[in-house]
Design an enzyme around this catalytic site. Structure first.
Site, PDB file in Angstrom:
ATOM      1  N   GLU A   1     -31.689  16.504 -37.461  1.00 32.93           N
ATOM      2  CA  GLU A   1     -32.846  17.310 -37.056  1.00 32.93           C
ATOM      3  C   GLU A   1     -34.144  16.605 -37.476  1.00 32.93           C
ATOM      4  O   GLU A   1     -35.189  16.810 -36.878  1.00 32.93           O
ATOM      5  CB  GLU A   1     -32.765  18.725 -37.665  1.00 32.93           C
ATOM      6  CG  GLU A   1     -33.641  19.726 -36.928  1.00 32.93           C
ATOM      7  CD  GLU A   1     -33.445  21.175 -37.387  1.00 32.93           C
ATOM      8  OE1 GLU A   1     -33.885  21.510 -38.498  1.00 32.93           O
ATOM      9  OE2 GLU A   1     -32.881  21.983 -36.631  1.00 32.93           O
TER      10      GLU A   1
ATOM     11  N   HIS B 267      -5.328  12.730 -42.102  1.00 33.03           N
ATOM     12  CA  HIS B 267      -4.228  13.249 -41.289  1.00 33.03           C
ATOM     13  C   HIS B 267      -4.727  13.757 -39.938  1.00 33.03           C
ATOM     14  O   HIS B 267      -4.026  14.498 -39.256  1.00 33.03           O
ATOM     15  CB  HIS B 267      -3.512  14.382 -42.036  1.00 33.03           C
ATOM     16  CG  HIS B 267      -2.984  13.928 -43.367  1.00 33.03           C
ATOM     17  ND1 HIS B 267      -1.835  13.197 -43.498  1.00 33.03           N
ATOM     18  CD2 HIS B 267      -3.495  14.067 -44.615  1.00 33.03           C
ATOM     19  CE1 HIS B 267      -1.630  12.920 -44.786  1.00 33.03           C
ATOM     20  NE2 HIS B 267      -2.632  13.430 -45.468  1.00 33.03           N
TER      21      HIS B 267
ATOM     22  N   LYS C 107     -33.849  27.912 -27.595  1.00 35.46           N
ATOM     23  CA  LYS C 107     -34.043  29.297 -28.050  1.00 35.46           C
ATOM     24  C   LYS C 107     -34.707  30.124 -26.948  1.00 35.46           C
ATOM     25  O   LYS C 107     -34.345  31.269 -26.711  1.00 35.46           O
ATOM     26  CB  LYS C 107     -34.933  29.327 -29.304  1.00 35.46           C
ATOM     27  CG  LYS C 107     -34.301  28.699 -30.523  1.00 35.46           C
ATOM     28  CD  LYS C 107     -35.233  28.874 -31.719  1.00 35.46           C
ATOM     29  CE  LYS C 107     -34.829  27.973 -32.871  1.00 35.46           C
ATOM     30  NZ  LYS C 107     -35.809  27.943 -33.957  1.00 35.46           N
TER      31      LYS C 107
HETATM   32  O1  F6P Z   1     -32.833  25.706 -35.421  1.00 33.43           O
HETATM   33  C1  F6P Z   1     -34.014  25.257 -35.936  1.00 33.43           C
HETATM   34  C2  F6P Z   1     -34.470  25.891 -37.200  1.00 33.43           C
HETATM   35  O2  F6P Z   1     -35.808  26.126 -37.028  1.00 33.43           O
HETATM   36  C3  F6P Z   1     -34.196  25.021 -38.426  1.00 33.43           C
HETATM   37  O3  F6P Z   1     -35.096  23.996 -38.548  1.00 33.43           O
HETATM   38  C4  F6P Z   1     -34.254  26.024 -39.514  1.00 33.43           C
HETATM   39  O4  F6P Z   1     -33.699  25.565 -40.715  1.00 33.43           O
HETATM   40  C5  F6P Z   1     -33.447  27.154 -38.886  1.00 33.43           C
HETATM   41  O5  F6P Z   1     -33.840  27.139 -37.519  1.00 33.43           O
HETATM   42  C6  F6P Z   1     -33.663  28.508 -39.493  1.00 33.43           C
HETATM   43  O6  F6P Z   1     -34.997  28.894 -39.458  1.00 33.43           O
HETATM   44  P1  F6P Z   1     -35.569  30.077 -40.341  1.00 33.43           P
HETATM   45  O7  F6P Z   1     -35.378  29.710 -41.778  1.00 33.43           O
HETATM   46  O8  F6P Z   1     -37.003  30.167 -39.965  1.00 33.43           O
HETATM   47  O9  F6P Z   1     -34.813  31.328 -39.996  1.00 33.43           O
END
Ligand code: F6P
Length: 555
Positions: free
Chosen positions: A365, A396, A519
């Site tokens: 990331e 394994h 998202k």
């Molecule tokens: O999926 C991306 C992300 O923004 C990560 O970088 C982060 O750790 C995770 O989602 C959770 O985000 P939050 O702590 O804001 O819930």
């Protein structure tokens, strides 16, 4: 005579050109050559092993020589690594897209020690929150945190995802057998489908369960939906208004105090960290509160101390002897110059079963990007695809492909030298033997990765099947014991590795724009699935459309 511009370009000396030429030259030399049992190879091996406290790293099974390392270090200097390292610790705006510093090191800065110039306010804020966290943890440990129906808390359900889950969960699992007087059960819930929550709702006592809602943004759907279900469960089972549950059985950890307040979490039950700690770098902040709940504050502090020792080492050690710098350079060498596309992490200890998942987020990331800080595309792969599993079990499963398949990989073998203690002498001896067996397997596999067929002992040649490809470069990382200090140092080593590589590749490692669109798409598809008008249009394609139809048919 005219000289073509590409020929001229090739003759201009730059560390990158020198490394490319050197890589071509080294292609002819295999790891078997580099590991011949002669004086030169022995000197080479000795010069590539480093110890820092209870951490030992051996690069001698990497496809490189001292000359490679000198060139790599020269490259690091030419990228301004020293100045950038100083800027990082001084709170400069290293996360340029989000216009903020990256000061996770402040969360582990010891209270009695003067922080570097630029980090003072951050370290002070972190210490205030650490004090608040300590008092909340003590309340639970002393049986003085009472739920909505007046019973003392016995279990914590930590709800978070990504950086708000992977680090704390890894530490909790890795150190679960540390000596501690704490008797609080800690359970991690991350997947948005509720599948991890369901069994907990069936087994935990709702009257004595505290929910830790860990989310930097406090908007992540995965966490919000899990929290909503968990709150409904508590309110339903205890026959208490949900607002009351939120007051008594919810602890919030976030960079958004307003959102926690809006959610109904009293200020006294809110722990805060600031935007300048990235999610995947946040386990040292109050995001780690569940670690302290499970293992006690002493262990949590030892974890921070180990990480701080690595910070000190990273900050003050010349690049050529600096472990995070070397780990970063070796990784970049494999990825960029030897063109090895994947990196496997193989801990030889079941307690580290979540290490690969944690490192996947930390490394991929952070550095899985192809546009540089200057806005230009990067014309080579940055950050290998990282994967892995517990080594002895993976032997394994997928080792066959690594030994005799067609892919080249690089690897980190991680082993623990000291075993676990156990009160019964007989069982202690049995466990010690299991430890020796595990270490022997780790050493054997690392040797086989490197030497291939040349690892077959002379007495077995002709009897053993051949075709072991070898030449798979790997590092050995040895921890004296798996304790909080060593784990803290190990994880901080990887954090700084990521920073070092980001400097080499001219990347911002502290943002993650590539996760946002998924998202958005999911949120409008969710609205379609639950029959609400979608906030944004769905981009229609026949494949997704037919899957939607099937899902609807089966729901
Ligand atoms: O999926 C991306 C992300 O923004 C990560 O970088 C982060 O750790 C995770 O989602 C959770 O985000 P939050 O702590 O804001 O819930």
């Amino acid at each position: 005579m005219e000289t073509s511009s590409s020929a001229l370009h090739q003759r201009v000396y730059t560390p990158l050109n020198a490394l490319a030429a050197h890589a071509e030259h080294l292609q002819a030399q295999s790891l078997s050559d580099l590991l011949e049992n002669d004086d030169t190879a022995q000197q080479r091996a000795a010069s590539l092993a480093y110890t820092l406290g209870s951490l030992h790293i051996d690069f001698s099974k990497q496809r490189l020589t001292q000359q490679t390392l000198s060139l790599l270090v020269e490259w690091a200097y030419s990228c301004g690594l020293e100045a950038k390292r100083q800027a990082l610790f001084a709170g400069a705006e290293v996360n340029s897209s989000e216009k903020r510093p990256a000061l996770h090191m402040a969360a582990r800065w010891p209270a009695k020690k003067l922080p570097p110039e630029g980090m003072e306010a951050a370290a002070k804020f972190c210490q205030q929150q650490r004090t608040k966290m300590a008092s909340l943890v003590q309340r639970v440990h002393q049986g003085e945190w009472f739920g909505a129906t007046g019973q003392a808390i016995t279990d914590i359900v930590h709800i978070g995802v990504g950086g708000s889950d992977l680090g704390p969960k890894l530490v909790s699992e890795s150190l679960a057998d540390c000596p501690s007087r704490v008797k609080v059960g800690v359970h991690y819930v991350s997947t948005m489908d509720g599948s991890q929550l369901l069994p907990l709702m069936e087994t935990l006592n709702p009257a004595t369960t505290l929910l830790v809602l860990a989310s930097k943004s406090f908007t992540t759907a995965d966490t919000q939906f899990n929290a909503r279900t968990a709150l409904l469960w508590l309110s339903d089972a205890l026959e208490v208004e949900e607002a009351t549950i939120r007051r008594y059985q919810l602890l919030g950890v976030s960079a958004k105090p307003d959102k926690m307040t809006e959610f109904g979490i009293p200020e006294a039950h809110q722990l805060e960290f600031k935007e300048w700690i990235g999610g995947r770098f946040s386990l040292w902040s109050p995001i780690g509160v569940s670690i302290a709940m499970q293992l006690g504050l002493e262990q949590f502090d030892a974890l921070l101390d180990g990480a701080h020792a690595m910070d000190q080492h990273f900050m003050a050690t010349p690049l050529k002897d600096n472990l995070p710098v070397l780990v970063g350079l070796v990784g970049a060498w494999n990825c960029q110059f030897l063109n090895i596309p994947t990196h496997v992490v193989l801990p030889y200890d079941g307690r580290l079963k979540s290490l690969a998942a944690y490192l996947q987020q930390l490394e991929m990331e952070s550095n899985g990007k192809s546009v540089g800080l200057d806005g230009r595309s990067i014309n080579h792969a940055t950050c290998p695809i990282l994967w892995g599993d517990v080594g002895p079990n993976a032997q394994h499963a997928f080792y066959q492909l690594l030994h005799q398949g067609g892919h080249t990989v690089s690897a980190d073998f991680i082993a623990i030298a000291g075993g676990s203690s156990f009160p019964s002498a007989q069982i202690y001896t049995a466990l010690k033997e299991q430890g020796a067996l595990t270490l022997a397997n780790c050493l054997a596999q690392a040797q086989l990765f490197a030497l291939g067929d040349d690892a077959i002992p002379p007495s077995l040649r002709g009897y053993m099947a051949q075709g072991y490809r070898g030449n798979q470069p790997n590092s050995a990382i040895l921890l004296k014991t798996l304790d909080a200090w060593s784990l803290g140092a190990l994880l901080a080593l990887y954090e700084h590795k990521v920073f070092v590589q980001s400097v080499l590749w001219n990347i911002n490692p502290f943002d993650q724009p590539g996760v946002e669109l998924g998202k958005q798409l999911a949120s409008s598809l969710y609205q379609t699935l639950v029959g609400q008008p979608a906030q944004h249009d769905n981009v229609e394609d026949p494949s997704t459309a037919q899957l939607l139809r099937k899902v609807n048919e089966w729901r």
